[in-house]
Structures are given as structure tokens and as C-alpha cells.
Write a protein that holds these residues in place. Structure first.
Motif, PDB file in Angstrom:
ATOM      1  N   UNK A 105       0.853  -1.188   0.000  1.00 12.41           N
ATOM      2  CA  UNK A 105       0.000   0.000   0.000  1.00 12.41           C
ATOM      3  C   UNK A 105       0.891   1.241   0.000  1.00 12.41           C
ATOM      4  N   UNK A 106       1.944   1.218   0.820  1.00  9.15           N
ATOM      5  CA  UNK A 106       2.882   2.347   0.874  1.00  9.15           C
ATOM      6  C   UNK A 106       3.611   2.529  -0.449  1.00  9.15           C
ATOM      7  N   UNK A 107       3.778   1.429  -1.201  1.00 11.26           N
ATOM      8  CA  UNK A 107       4.516   1.489  -2.467  1.00 11.26           C
ATOM      9  C   UNK A 107       3.680   2.069  -3.617  1.00 11.26           C
ATOM     10  N   UNK A 108       2.355   2.091  -3.467  1.00 18.16           N
ATOM     11  CA  UNK A 108       1.513   2.678  -4.513  1.00 18.16           C
ATOM     12  C   UNK A 108       1.797   4.178  -4.559  1.00 18.16           C
ATOM     13  N   UNK A 109       2.165   4.659  -5.730  1.00 21.69           N
ATOM     14  CA  UNK A 109       2.611   6.055  -5.841  1.00 21.69           C
ATOM     15  C   UNK A 109       1.477   7.067  -5.816  1.00 21.69           C
ATOM     16  N   UNK A 110       0.397   6.799  -6.485  1.00 25.28           N
ATOM     17  CA  UNK A 110      -0.672   7.781  -6.597  1.00 25.28           C
ATOM     18  C   UNK A 110      -1.875   7.358  -5.759  1.00 25.28           C
TER      19      UNK A 110
END
Length: 152
Positions: A105-110
């Protein structure tokens, strides 16, 4: 086909779905020797074309078990002709451990209100389009991020 695509395809079960280009499926119909199966396949494609929500889409979501009517070996499908479906990514999300969910979830950029599915959030589809909201949630995008990182 690349090894990464093979690895992804191997994880699919008969109940999983995949997005396949309609044009590719149409090209397979003459290659089906069994006329009964050929008629079933034609009926499936005809029904898809009659539905308003799928008529104009270049791809259709199809289960692996139905796709096996078209081709005996799923790995023989060229990579340009298919992509994972939304339900595949959501299943990946559902099978992740809690720590993995948080990490990806933290890795999702937008992370914005427009791609959030958290309907009880006070900012839900806010006109401010708040970015990086702590309540942001989207199983599809988190599952997709997981698959993207695993196939790199």
C-alpha cells in the motif's frame, strides 16, 4: 514468452479470470476442431457483443476454464493478447499477509480520492483530491503493485 509471464500464468486456477483481446479470441475460432465447442465459443463472444458495458471494450474478462475451450495450453497465448483482470489483483490482495498489504500500500505512488474505494472516508471523492490520505484503500491497486514488484 518470457519467464515472468509464465510464472504469473502458472498461478492461475480454472476459477481465475483474465482479460483477453476479443480480436485474438476471434482469430482462434477457426482453429477449434470440435464444432460443438466452436459454437459455444461463438455464442460467448456474441453475448459479450450484445452487452452494452462490454460491447466497446477491446478485451473481455474470461475464466481460465472457458479460455481452455479456445486453447489447450494457456502459456501459448502471446503476451500482447492478455492481461490480468481486476478480480485477479483483488484475489492477490486477499491472499496477502497484513504486513505485505501495508508495505505494498505504501509502495503505490498515486493515492488520491479518485482511486480510493474507502466509501466511509470523510474525504471520499473530495473535490480537493487529497493526496496520500492515511485512510486510502484500494485492493486492486495494492494487489497490482504486489504483482508488479514480484515480477521485476
Amino acid at each position: 514468452m518470457k519467464k515472468k509471464e509464465n510464472k504469473w500464468l502458472e498461478t492461475l486456477t480454472d476459477q481465475d479470470t483474465i482479460l483477453v483481446k476479443k480480436s485474438y479470441l476471434l482469430s482462434l475460432i477457426p482453429k477449434i476442431e470440435d464444432k460443438t465447442i466452436q459454437r459455444v465459443v461463438l455464442n460467448i463472444l456474441k453475448e459479450v457483443e450484445l452487452q452494452e458495458e462490454t460491447k466497446k471494450q477491446p478485451e473481455i474478462e474470461i475464466s481460465i476454464s472457458v479460455l481452455k475451450m479456445f486453447v489447450s495450453d494457456i502459456s501459448s497465448i502471446p503476451t500482447y493478447a492478455y492481461s490480468p483482470s481486476a478480480s485477479y489483483y483483488e484475489n492477490v490482495y486477499n491472499n496477502m499477509k497484513y504486513e505485505e498489504r501495508i508495505h505494498y500500500k505504501d509502495a503505490v505512488e498515486s493515492k488520491t480520492c479518485t482511486n480510493c474505494v474507502q466509501s466511509k472516508c470523510p474525504f471520499y471523492h473530495s473535490s480537493t483530491n487529497q493526496i496520500d490520505c492515511y485512510k486510502w484503500h484500494n485492493p486492486y491497486l495494492i494487489g497490482k503493485q504486489y504483482v508488479l514488484k514480484k515480477t521485476k
